[in-house]
Design a protein around this motif. Sequence first.
Motif, PDB file in Angstrom:
ATOM      1  N   PRO A 123       4.876  -8.022   4.649  1.00  0.00           N
ATOM      2  CA  PRO A 123       6.165  -8.705   4.525  1.00  0.00           C
ATOM      3  C   PRO A 123       6.516  -9.458   5.815  1.00  0.00           C
ATOM      4  CG  PRO A 123       6.318  -6.459   3.696  1.00  0.00           C
ATOM      5  CD  PRO A 123       4.985  -6.573   4.386  1.00  0.00           C
ATOM      6  N   ILE A 124       7.064 -10.631   5.645  1.00  0.00           N
ATOM      7  CA  ILE A 124       7.553 -11.412   6.778  1.00  0.00           C
ATOM      8  C   ILE A 124       9.045 -11.128   6.887  1.00  0.00           C
ATOM      9  CG2 ILE A 124       7.863 -13.736   7.728  1.00  0.00           C
ATOM     10  CD1 ILE A 124       5.437 -14.604   6.000  1.00  0.00           C
ATOM     11  N   GLU A 125       9.411 -10.333   7.844  1.00  0.00           N
ATOM     12  CA  GLU A 125      10.788  -9.864   7.960  1.00  0.00           C
ATOM     13  C   GLU A 125      11.703 -10.957   8.519  1.00  0.00           C
ATOM     14  OE1 GLU A 125      11.478  -7.170   6.572  1.00  0.00           O
ATOM     15  OE2 GLU A 125       9.590  -6.046   6.513  1.00  0.00           O
ATOM     16  N   VAL A 126      12.967 -10.894   8.145  1.00  0.00           N
ATOM     17  CA  VAL A 126      13.934 -11.934   8.498  1.00  0.00           C
ATOM     18  C   VAL A 126      14.561 -11.716   9.876  1.00  0.00           C
ATOM     19  CG1 VAL A 126      16.076 -13.067   7.792  1.00  0.00           C
ATOM     20  CG2 VAL A 126      14.475 -12.263   6.060  1.00  0.00           C
ATOM     21  N   GLU A 127      14.729 -10.499  10.267  1.00  0.00           N
ATOM     22  CA  GLU A 127      15.520 -10.173  11.456  1.00  0.00           C
ATOM     23  C   GLU A 127      15.109 -10.999  12.682  1.00  0.00           C
ATOM     24  OE1 GLU A 127      16.900  -6.230  14.061  1.00  0.00           O
ATOM     25  OE2 GLU A 127      15.476  -6.031  12.409  1.00  0.00           O
ATOM     26  N   GLY A 128      16.107 -11.673  13.267  1.00  0.00           N
ATOM     27  CA  GLY A 128      15.882 -12.449  14.477  1.00  0.00           C
ATOM     28  C   GLY A 128      15.202 -13.788  14.269  1.00  0.00           C
ATOM     29  N   LYS A 129      15.038 -14.217  13.010  1.00  0.00           N
ATOM     30  CA  LYS A 129      14.324 -15.469  12.729  1.00  0.00           C
ATOM     31  C   LYS A 129      15.212 -16.481  12.001  1.00  0.00           C
ATOM     32  CE  LYS A 129       9.975 -12.931  12.194  1.00  0.00           C
ATOM     33  NZ  LYS A 129       8.947 -12.482  11.227  1.00  0.00           N
ATOM     34  N   LYS A 130      14.949 -17.748  12.249  1.00  0.00           N
ATOM     35  CA  LYS A 130      15.625 -18.829  11.545  1.00  0.00           C
ATOM     36  C   LYS A 130      14.744 -19.281  10.375  1.00  0.00           C
ATOM     37  CE  LYS A 130      17.966 -20.500  15.712  1.00  0.00           C
ATOM     38  NZ  LYS A 130      18.187 -21.655  16.623  1.00  0.00           N
ATOM     39  N   THR A 131      15.327 -20.141   9.544  1.00  0.00           N
ATOM     40  CA  THR A 131      14.587 -20.630   8.374  1.00  0.00           C
ATOM     41  C   THR A 131      13.266 -21.260   8.768  1.00  0.00           C
ATOM     42  OG1 THR A 131      16.603 -20.998   7.077  1.00  0.00           O
ATOM     43  CG2 THR A 131      14.647 -22.236   6.433  1.00  0.00           C
ATOM     44  N   GLY A 132      13.286 -22.085   9.807  1.00  0.00           N
ATOM     45  CA  GLY A 132      12.059 -22.748  10.247  1.00  0.00           C
ATOM     46  C   GLY A 132      10.987 -21.767  10.685  1.00  0.00           C
ATOM     47  N   ASP A 133      11.408 -20.692  11.352  1.00  0.00           N
ATOM     48  CA  ASP A 133      10.457 -19.659  11.791  1.00  0.00           C
ATOM     49  C   ASP A 133       9.811 -18.974  10.589  1.00  0.00           C
ATOM     50  OD1 ASP A 133      11.256 -20.142  14.458  1.00  0.00           O
ATOM     51  OD2 ASP A 133      12.909 -18.722  14.258  1.00  0.00           O
ATOM     52  N   MET A 134      10.646 -18.632   9.600  1.00  0.00           N
ATOM     53  CA  MET A 134      10.142 -17.957   8.401  1.00  0.00           C
ATOM     54  C   MET A 134       9.151 -18.855   7.652  1.00  0.00           C
ATOM     55  SD  MET A 134      11.531 -14.902   8.104  1.00  0.00           S
ATOM     56  CE  MET A 134      11.498 -14.475   6.359  1.00  0.00           C
ATOM     57  N   HIS A 135       9.516 -20.125   7.537  1.00  0.00           N
ATOM     58  CA  HIS A 135       8.663 -21.064   6.807  1.00  0.00           C
ATOM     59  C   HIS A 135       7.318 -21.243   7.512  1.00  0.00           C
ATOM     60  CE1 HIS A 135       7.572 -24.441   4.242  1.00  0.00           C
ATOM     61  NE2 HIS A 135       7.229 -25.103   5.337  1.00  0.00           N
ATOM     62  N   GLU A 136       7.352 -21.398   8.818  1.00  0.00           N
ATOM     63  CA  GLU A 136       6.117 -21.607   9.576  1.00  0.00           C
ATOM     64  C   GLU A 136       5.206 -20.385   9.487  1.00  0.00           C
ATOM     65  OE1 GLU A 136       4.574 -22.812  14.082  1.00  0.00           O
ATOM     66  OE2 GLU A 136       6.712 -22.463  13.694  1.00  0.00           O
ATOM     67  N   GLU A 137       5.782 -19.199   9.637  1.00  0.00           N
ATOM     68  CA  GLU A 137       4.970 -17.981   9.567  1.00  0.00           C
ATOM     69  C   GLU A 137       4.354 -17.815   8.178  1.00  0.00           C
ATOM     70  OE1 GLU A 137       5.469 -13.178  10.508  1.00  0.00           O
ATOM     71  OE2 GLU A 137       7.010 -14.605  11.177  1.00  0.00           O
ATOM     72  N   MET A 138       5.145 -18.116   7.142  1.00  0.00           N
ATOM     73  CA  MET A 138       4.661 -18.039   5.764  1.00  0.00           C
ATOM     74  C   MET A 138       3.523 -19.027   5.539  1.00  0.00           C
ATOM     75  SD  MET A 138       6.669 -19.290   2.334  1.00  0.00           S
ATOM     76  CE  MET A 138       6.256 -21.025   2.660  1.00  0.00           C
ATOM     77  N   GLU A 139       3.720 -20.260   5.950  1.00  0.00           N
ATOM     78  CA  GLU A 139       2.712 -21.301   5.694  1.00  0.00           C
ATOM     79  C   GLU A 139       1.426 -21.036   6.450  1.00  0.00           C
ATOM     80  OE1 GLU A 139       2.137 -26.126   5.440  1.00  0.00           O
ATOM     81  OE2 GLU A 139       4.041 -25.321   6.173  1.00  0.00           O
ATOM     82  N   VAL A 140       1.522 -20.631   7.711  1.00  0.00           N
ATOM     83  CA  VAL A 140       0.319 -20.347   8.496  1.00  0.00           C
ATOM     84  C   VAL A 140      -0.489 -19.230   7.847  1.00  0.00           C
ATOM     85  CG1 VAL A 140      -0.523 -19.382  10.672  1.00  0.00           C
ATOM     86  CG2 VAL A 140       1.229 -21.174  10.693  1.00  0.00           C
ATOM     87  N   TRP A 141       0.191 -18.147   7.435  1.00  0.00           N
ATOM     88  CA  TRP A 141      -0.521 -17.039   6.801  1.00  0.00           C
ATOM     89  C   TRP A 141      -1.178 -17.490   5.499  1.00  0.00           C
ATOM     90  CZ3 TRP A 141      -0.930 -14.496   2.255  1.00  0.00           C
ATOM     91  CH2 TRP A 141      -1.633 -13.282   2.271  1.00  0.00           C
ATOM     92  N   MET A 142      -0.443 -18.238   4.675  1.00  0.00           N
ATOM     93  CA  MET A 142      -0.983 -18.644   3.376  1.00  0.00           C
ATOM     94  C   MET A 142      -2.161 -19.592   3.530  1.00  0.00           C
ATOM     95  SD  MET A 142       2.385 -18.954   0.902  1.00  0.00           S
ATOM     96  CE  MET A 142       1.380 -19.134  -0.585  1.00  0.00           C
ATOM     97  N   ARG A 143      -2.070 -20.557   4.439  1.00  0.00           N
ATOM     98  CA  ARG A 143      -3.178 -21.499   4.643  1.00  0.00           C
ATOM     99  C   ARG A 143      -4.440 -20.758   5.103  1.00  0.00           C
ATOM    100  NH1 ARG A 143      -1.555 -25.959   1.914  1.00  0.00           N
ATOM    101  NH2 ARG A 143       0.310 -26.917   2.803  1.00  0.00           N
ATOM    102  N   GLU A 144      -4.273 -19.857   6.059  1.00  0.00           N
ATOM    103  CA  GLU A 144      -5.427 -19.125   6.580  1.00  0.00           C
ATOM    104  C   GLU A 144      -6.083 -18.272   5.507  1.00  0.00           C
ATOM    105  OE1 GLU A 144      -4.007 -16.887   9.890  1.00  0.00           O
ATOM    106  OE2 GLU A 144      -4.016 -18.602  11.266  1.00  0.00           O
ATOM    107  N   ASN A 145      -5.274 -17.614   4.705  1.00  0.00           N
ATOM    108  CA  ASN A 145      -5.830 -16.696   3.710  1.00  0.00           C
ATOM    109  C   ASN A 145      -6.263 -17.391   2.425  1.00  0.00           C
ATOM    110  OD1 ASN A 145      -5.574 -13.654   4.645  1.00  0.00           O
ATOM    111  ND2 ASN A 145      -3.813 -14.763   5.471  1.00  0.00           N
ATOM    112  N   MET A 146      -5.711 -18.544   2.120  1.00  0.00           N
ATOM    113  CA  MET A 146      -6.223 -19.331   0.997  1.00  0.00           C
ATOM    114  C   MET A 146      -7.659 -19.766   1.281  1.00  0.00           C
ATOM    115  SD  MET A 146      -2.747 -21.486   0.093  1.00  0.00           S
ATOM    116  CE  MET A 146      -3.539 -22.793  -0.832  1.00  0.00           C
ATOM    117  N   ALA A 147      -7.932 -20.081   2.545  1.00  0.00           N
ATOM    118  CA  ALA A 147      -9.298 -20.456   2.931  1.00  0.00           C
ATOM    119  C   ALA A 147     -10.252 -19.276   2.764  1.00  0.00           C
ATOM    120  CB  ALA A 147      -9.305 -20.961   4.374  1.00  0.00           C
ATOM    121  N   LYS A 148      -9.751 -18.069   3.001  1.00  0.00           N
ATOM    122  CA  LYS A 148     -10.588 -16.867   2.880  1.00  0.00           C
ATOM    123  C   LYS A 148     -10.976 -16.558   1.438  1.00  0.00           C
ATOM    124  CE  LYS A 148      -8.698 -14.509   6.965  1.00  0.00           C
ATOM    125  NZ  LYS A 148      -7.901 -13.328   7.434  1.00  0.00           N
TER     126      LYS A 148
END
Length: 245
Positions: free
Chosen positions: A216-241
């Motif tokens: 889970p990508i937790e919300v605490e201490g993060k802004k929308t942009g932070d959440m989106h970037e963390e989500m996208e980076v993880w998904m791109r890396e693992n879609m390649a896998k």
Amino acid sequence: MSIGLSIRSWVGSTLFGISYVVSTVVAGVVAPPIALCVPGIHRQKVLNVHNGILLFLFRIFCGVTVNVQGRENLEKGRAYVIVANHQSEWETYFLQVLVTPLSTVLKKELLSVPFFGWGLRMVQPIAIDRSQKSNALKQILKQGKERLLGGRSVLIFPEGTRVRAGEEKSFNKGAAMLATSADKAILPIVHNAGEIWPGKKWLKQPGTINVIIGEPIEVEGKKTGDMHEEMEVWMRENMAKVTTK
């Protein structure tokens, strides 16, 4: 593809296609009245009987195995903003069974599909008009927050539409906006189902569908942009896998 494998694919796809239509019609008539007798948040369990049958028949007729990694990241009873890549019809059935109860963000036209749409209406989807983008986002944020606070996870496909396996499309920020607004974690999921069951294609291929459920990508201490970037980076890396073609 060898001739033998091609014949097997056509025969399996045909048998599955017939069973898909028959079971959907039967479920569309039988399941909704039964589900009406069940408390709202548990209705999906009744409707999931059909989803489970379809997934089983797909594996048997089409020679498919499913490999899931990260089930331990899915905490039972916790409501998440679920995000997944969108390649196939398969994930729409699989994710309903994997996460219950679940409300899916989808195009409103699906609710008008005979039999299929009748059951879909009963699991509190967030049905949007994609031609009205600003209103659609407001609807996702308002209804999505209501669903999450009511104990239902919300499924969003950040690509917005189906994308062929191996191809990329930009991710919208709706999931991150909803997560920060409702103070709920994002649970990212990726798979390669489009290699086996391509979107809008009759012919299915034997093989393995690989699924990865992230932490889970937790919300605490993060802004929308932070959440989106963390989500996208993880998904791109693992879609390649998980991509094999």
